[in-house]
Write an enzyme that holds these catalytic residues in place. Structure first.
Site, PDB file in Angstrom:
ATOM      1  CG  PHE A   1      13.025 -26.236 -57.824  1.00 52.01           C
ATOM      2  CD1 PHE A   1      11.676 -26.372 -57.324  1.00 52.01           C
ATOM      3  CD2 PHE A   1      14.000 -27.118 -57.289  1.00 52.01           C
ATOM      4  CE1 PHE A   1      11.375 -27.784 -56.694  1.00 52.01           C
ATOM      5  CE2 PHE A   1      13.809 -28.016 -56.446  1.00 52.01           C
ATOM      6  CZ  PHE A   1      12.361 -28.317 -56.051  1.00 52.01           C
TER       7      PHE A   1
ATOM      8  CE  LYS B   1      23.858 -26.555 -57.402  1.00 53.81           C
ATOM      9  NZ  LYS B   1      23.057 -27.409 -57.731  1.00 53.81           N
TER      10      LYS B   1
ATOM     11  CG  MET C   1       1.023 -24.611 -19.775  1.00 54.58           C
ATOM     12  SD  MET C   1       1.256 -24.353 -17.904  1.00 54.58           S
ATOM     13  CE  MET C   1       2.949 -24.318 -17.618  1.00 54.58           C
TER      14      MET C   1
HETATM   15  C1  LIG Z   1       4.980 -24.679 -30.981  1.00 53.52           C
HETATM   16  C2  LIG Z   1       4.046 -24.501 -30.067  1.00 53.52           C
HETATM   17  N1  LIG Z   1       2.594 -24.526 -30.172  1.00 53.52           N
HETATM   18  C3  LIG Z   1       1.643 -24.349 -29.187  1.00 53.52           C
HETATM   19  C4  LIG Z   1       2.258 -23.924 -27.872  1.00 53.52           C
HETATM   20  C5  LIG Z   1       1.102 -23.639 -26.874  1.00 53.52           C
HETATM   21  N2  LIG Z   1       1.550 -24.611 -25.849  1.00 53.52           N
HETATM   22  C6  LIG Z   1       2.140 -24.255 -24.571  1.00 53.52           C
HETATM   23  S1  LIG Z   1       2.593 -25.428 -23.686  1.00 53.52           S
HETATM   24  C7  LIG Z   1       1.620 -26.370 -24.353  1.00 53.52           C
HETATM   25  C8  LIG Z   1       1.214 -27.890 -24.228  1.00 53.52           C
HETATM   26  C9  LIG Z   1       2.476 -28.735 -24.063  1.00 53.52           C
HETATM   27  O1  LIG Z   1       1.967 -30.107 -23.961  1.00 53.52           O
HETATM   28  P1  LIG Z   1       3.113 -31.152 -23.517  1.00 53.52           P
HETATM   29  O2  LIG Z   1       4.173 -31.325 -24.537  1.00 53.52           O
HETATM   30  O3  LIG Z   1       2.309 -32.445 -23.460  1.00 53.52           O
HETATM   31  O4  LIG Z   1       3.397 -30.538 -21.977  1.00 53.52           O
HETATM   32  P2  LIG Z   1       2.663 -30.673 -20.840  1.00 53.52           P
HETATM   33  O5  LIG Z   1       2.229 -29.278 -20.662  1.00 53.52           O
HETATM   34  O6  LIG Z   1       1.432 -31.381 -20.679  1.00 53.52           O
HETATM   35  O7  LIG Z   1       3.533 -31.110 -19.616  1.00 53.52           O
HETATM   36  C10 LIG Z   1       0.956 -25.857 -25.743  1.00 53.52           C
HETATM   37  C11 LIG Z   1      -0.008 -26.372 -26.563  1.00 53.52           C
HETATM   38  C12 LIG Z   1       3.882 -23.794 -27.866  1.00 53.52           C
HETATM   39  N3  LIG Z   1       4.147 -23.138 -26.513  1.00 53.52           N
HETATM   40  N4  LIG Z   1       4.572 -24.059 -28.812  1.00 53.52           N
END
Ligand SMILES: Cc1ncc(C[n+]2csc(CCOP(=O)(O)OP(=O)(O)O)c2C)c(N)n1
Ligand SMILES: [Mg+2]
Lengths: 570, 184
Positions: free
Chosen positions: A111, A161, A475
């Protein structure tokens, strides 16, 4: 003195000077949580183990001391894999203690058993499975030694453990020899020949650039960098991992290079005849297309990790050392480049032609995210620490905040881990309670780890969170707009779902919303006046804003795209 | 539609440009996994690998790895290996300076017609017979990888029931030093 393994583990952490552990208990680590009650070490109870890992990273980045996290076996351990991977990419010193099932049960699919040393083999600097209670002090001492020396990184100690429950005669290693690490030699003497070869290259340089990476912060070389840069008059660029290593207000600072770097920083590197890399690793986000990167530059590569030499770019002179020692040696020899007047004239022309710009803030429409960052920065107390998530908001935070000292920028660089911001800010604040800590977050990132604000409220760690709510995974949206013909696929999040103000309030924080410039200034002022509980501000920002300058992935840095407004003149 | 053939791999006995790394490691659980995992995640190809306790020092083992120096610059392979905390020393032996030896064991189906010719092969290759019964012969050869290759080719004329090779071990020729030595 007879102790249980669990007592020895806690006592070992005390011996290492640990003041705070971020964690969450469970079956396999239960024995260790008992002596914790009687320890001077503070424990911060997280709501998800990923939060514990990022908090430990934020603590390390803000204080320069190793961060410590402790979790149980199986899912507790796998939940902290992302922060371990993140710390590995960013060379952040971390010690992670995981509980493991009893020795006799290992290999039986017991487990909550999982092979966490196997899982993290490729993303730790090293890891240990402890085989006897007597070995606990050595494993802990070795973990701290490895995590903090040479090129720092995460080290995991997996403790079954039955071993924390069995008895041992207390001892603690008193020397490095007692750590029994015959294959670990983190430092070497500075190679004087290479120092001198580098000086010869410096002497000939007419267009040098100091390319400053995270290793400069890791080796606490900011003072030496300032002295060397001022004496030689060379231009400085600081990578995303090195923000704060050199003051942004300094006239020789061109800012950040790379994919979203300052035009003058990117182009100065491209045109340089000597690139002096100080604890940087020629990451693809900095180099763009490698054969086109700084094509006429000779390269001096200073790094404590010799595996970085010639990995991406062949070095003309490679010096294995911490950054501070090399800069001191060059200063002692009065290493000087050629007259840089012409070089600076060119650089100043680029600076003048292509400063960072964004469209005017409009009073009735949505907020410009860049203006929000600038406004928070302007109202912030000196020495404020800034954490961020990953995305557009991260780039704007790096571009528009003015970093003046080391340890004020807490960010996920190499891995780009969404959700890093909130827990990392909490860890930073736990380590530097005297400092104001802002998290500049994205709406997408915030939703990944926001539950740690419950931890922040419960533990009395009053951070401030600015959500740049553009209702998008911004982004990714930017890339789809620019490179996929505006075909938006799975990037819309909604500005109102969740309701960030209500969510903040439900977590015991103050929740505020700002939809225009007047509300923005008011919300920032309110947030700055609250110092007892966490504050979250939902800034409604324009989702069409894009990060510029930009070098498209795989493109040459010469093809840098500036802000549309600056394009006619390019 | 054309269904692509699955990739079955290519069999070759020595990569075009190989190097022999003799790696001294701490004799601890999981060390081989660390070394193998490093090669896998960095995209370095291992051609052969042999492990045994190292001379005199019981707490160390020696891993002899034949690496494909085409798959990555040798310098990167060595430096990344050296970063493993359990790796104590590495020496790189260029093939021309190396004494390389390998052991081949094979069980061959025999009958009255081919026994004599098989014995000729054994004799001329320097192999030895180590086990015999009415229908088969087990032979061994300790020799250079090229000699093992050659024997293997000759055995293609027979029905081979099993054939195992150990992977090579190596020492520098007397008077030749290892190229890169990361000492203990
Ligand atoms: C854990 C993870 N999943 C996916 C990505 C791909 N990714 C890079 S930036 C982004 C968008 C981030 O969105 P948000 O937090 O709203 O920031 P914004 O770019 O809108 O400022 C994604 C999905 C990543 N970097 N990390
Ligand atoms: Mg967003």
């Amino acid at each position: 003195m007879q102790l249980t393994g669990a007592q020895a583990l806690i006592k070992s952490l005390e011996m290492e000077g640990v003041e705070v552990v971020f964690g969450l208990p469970g079956g396999a680590i239960l024995p260790v949580y008992d002596p914790l009650i009687d320890s001077s070490i503070r424990h911060v109870l997280v709501r998800h183990e990923q939060g514990a890992g990022h908090m430990a990273e934020g603590y390390a980045l803000a204080t320069g001391r190793p961060g410590v996290a402790m979790v149980t076996s199986g899912p507790g351990a796998t939940n902290i894999v992302t922060p371990i991977g993140n710390a590995h990419m960013d060379s952040t010193p971390l010690v992670v203690i995981t509980g493991q099932v009893a020795t006799a049960a290992i290999g039986t699919d017991a487990f909550q058993e999982c092979d966490i040393t196997g899982i993290t083999m490729g993303i730790t600097k090293h890891n240990f499975l402890v085989k006897s209670a007597h070995e606990i002090p050595r494993a802990v001492a070795a973990a701290f030694h490895i995590a903090t020396t040479g090129r720092p990184g995460p080290v995991l100690v997996d403790v079954p453990k039955d071993i924390t429950q069995s008895m041992m005669e207390w001892w603690y290693p008193e020397s490095i020899e007692e750590l029994d690490l015959p294959g670990y030699h983190p430092t070497v003497d500075l190679d004087a020949d290479r120092v001198n070869q580098a000086i010869e290259l410096i002497k000939d340089a007419e267009r040098p650039v100091l390319y400053v990476g995270g290793g400069t912060l890791k080796s606490h070389a900011s003072a030496q960098l300032l002295a060397f840069a001022e004496r030689t008059g060379m231009p400085v660029v600081t990578t995303l991992m090195a923000r704060g290593a050199f003051p942004d207000s300094h006239p020789q600072h061109l800012g950040m290079p790379g994919m979203h770097g300052m035009y003058s920083a990117v182009i100065a590197i491209q045109k340089s005849d000597l690139l002096i890399s100080l604890g940087a690793r020629f990451d693809d986000r900095v180099t763009g297309k490698i054969p086109a990167f700084a094509p006429n530059a000779k390269v001096i590569h200073v790094d404590i990790d010799k595996a970085e030499f010639n990995k991406v770019r062949r070095a003309d002179v490679a010096i294995r050392s911490n950054v501070a020692a090399v800069l001191e040696a060059w200063d002692a020899e009065r290493a000087m480049p050629q007259n840089l007047e012409v070089w600076w004239k060119e650089i100043d022309a680029w600076r003048e032609a292509y400063p960072l710009v964004y469209d005017e803030p409009n009073d009735d429409g949505l907020l410009r995210p860049q203006f929000v960052v600038e406004s928070i920065a302007k109202a912030a107390a000196p020495g404020t620490i800034v954490a961020s998530g990953v995305g557009q908001h991260q780039m704007w935070a790096s571009q528009f905040w003015k970093f003046e000292e080391p340890g004020t920028w807490v960010n996920s660089g190499g891995a780009g881990t969404m959700g890093f911001g909130v827990p990392a800010a909490i860890g930073a604040k736990a380590g530097r309670p005297d400092r104001v800590v802002w998290c500049i977050d994205g709406d997408g990132c915030f939703q990944m780890t926001a539950q740690e604000l419950v931890t922040a409220r419960a533990e009395g760690i009053p951070i401030k969170v600015a959500i740049l709510n553009n209702a998008y995974l911004g982004m990714v949206r930017q890339w789809q707009e620019m490179f996929y013909d505006e075909r938006y696929s799975e990037v819309y999040l909604s500005p109102d779902l969740p309701d960030y103000v209500k969510w903040a309030e439900a977590m015991g924080c103050v929740g505020l919303r700002a939809t225009n410039v007047a509300e923005m200034h008011a919300a920032i002022a309110t947030a700055n006046s609250i110092n007892d509980v966490p504050v979250v501000i939902d800034f409604r920002t324009d989702s069409s804003e894009k990060v510029f300058p930009m070098v498209a992935a795989g493109a040459s840095n010469d093809d840098i795209m500036v802000h549309p407004r600056q394009r006619e003149s390019q | 539609m054309n269904t692509p053939e699955p990739f079955l791999g290519v069999t070759s006995h020595t990569p075009v440009r190989h190097h022999i790394l003799s790696v001294m490691v701490e004799n601890k659980a999981g060390v081989l996994a660390r070394v193998a995992g490093l090669f896998a995640r960095r995209g370095f190809n291992i051609y052969s690998l042999a492990v045994a306790p190292a001379e005199t020092k019981a707490r160390f083992s020696r891993i002899t790895i034949v690496v494909d120096a085409e798959s990555a610059p040798l310098e990167q392979i060595v430096e990344q290996l050296d970063k493993l905390v359990n790796v104590v020393a590495i020496s790189d032996i260029a093939p021309k300076d190396a004494l390389e030896r390998e052991l081949l064991l094979a069980t061959i189906k025999t009958n009255v017609d081919n026994r004599t010719s098989l014995l000729d092969v054994v004799g001329s290759s320097g192999a030895a017979i180590v086990d015999v019964d009415a229908k088969s012969v087990t032979l061994m050869l300790a020799g250079t990888p090229a000699a093992c290759d050659e024997l293997e080719r000759e055995l293609e004329n027979y029905t081979t029931l099993e054939l195992h090779r150990t992977g090579r071990v190596a020492l520098p020729r007397l008077g030749k030093a290892a190229l890169i030595a990361i000492p203990d």
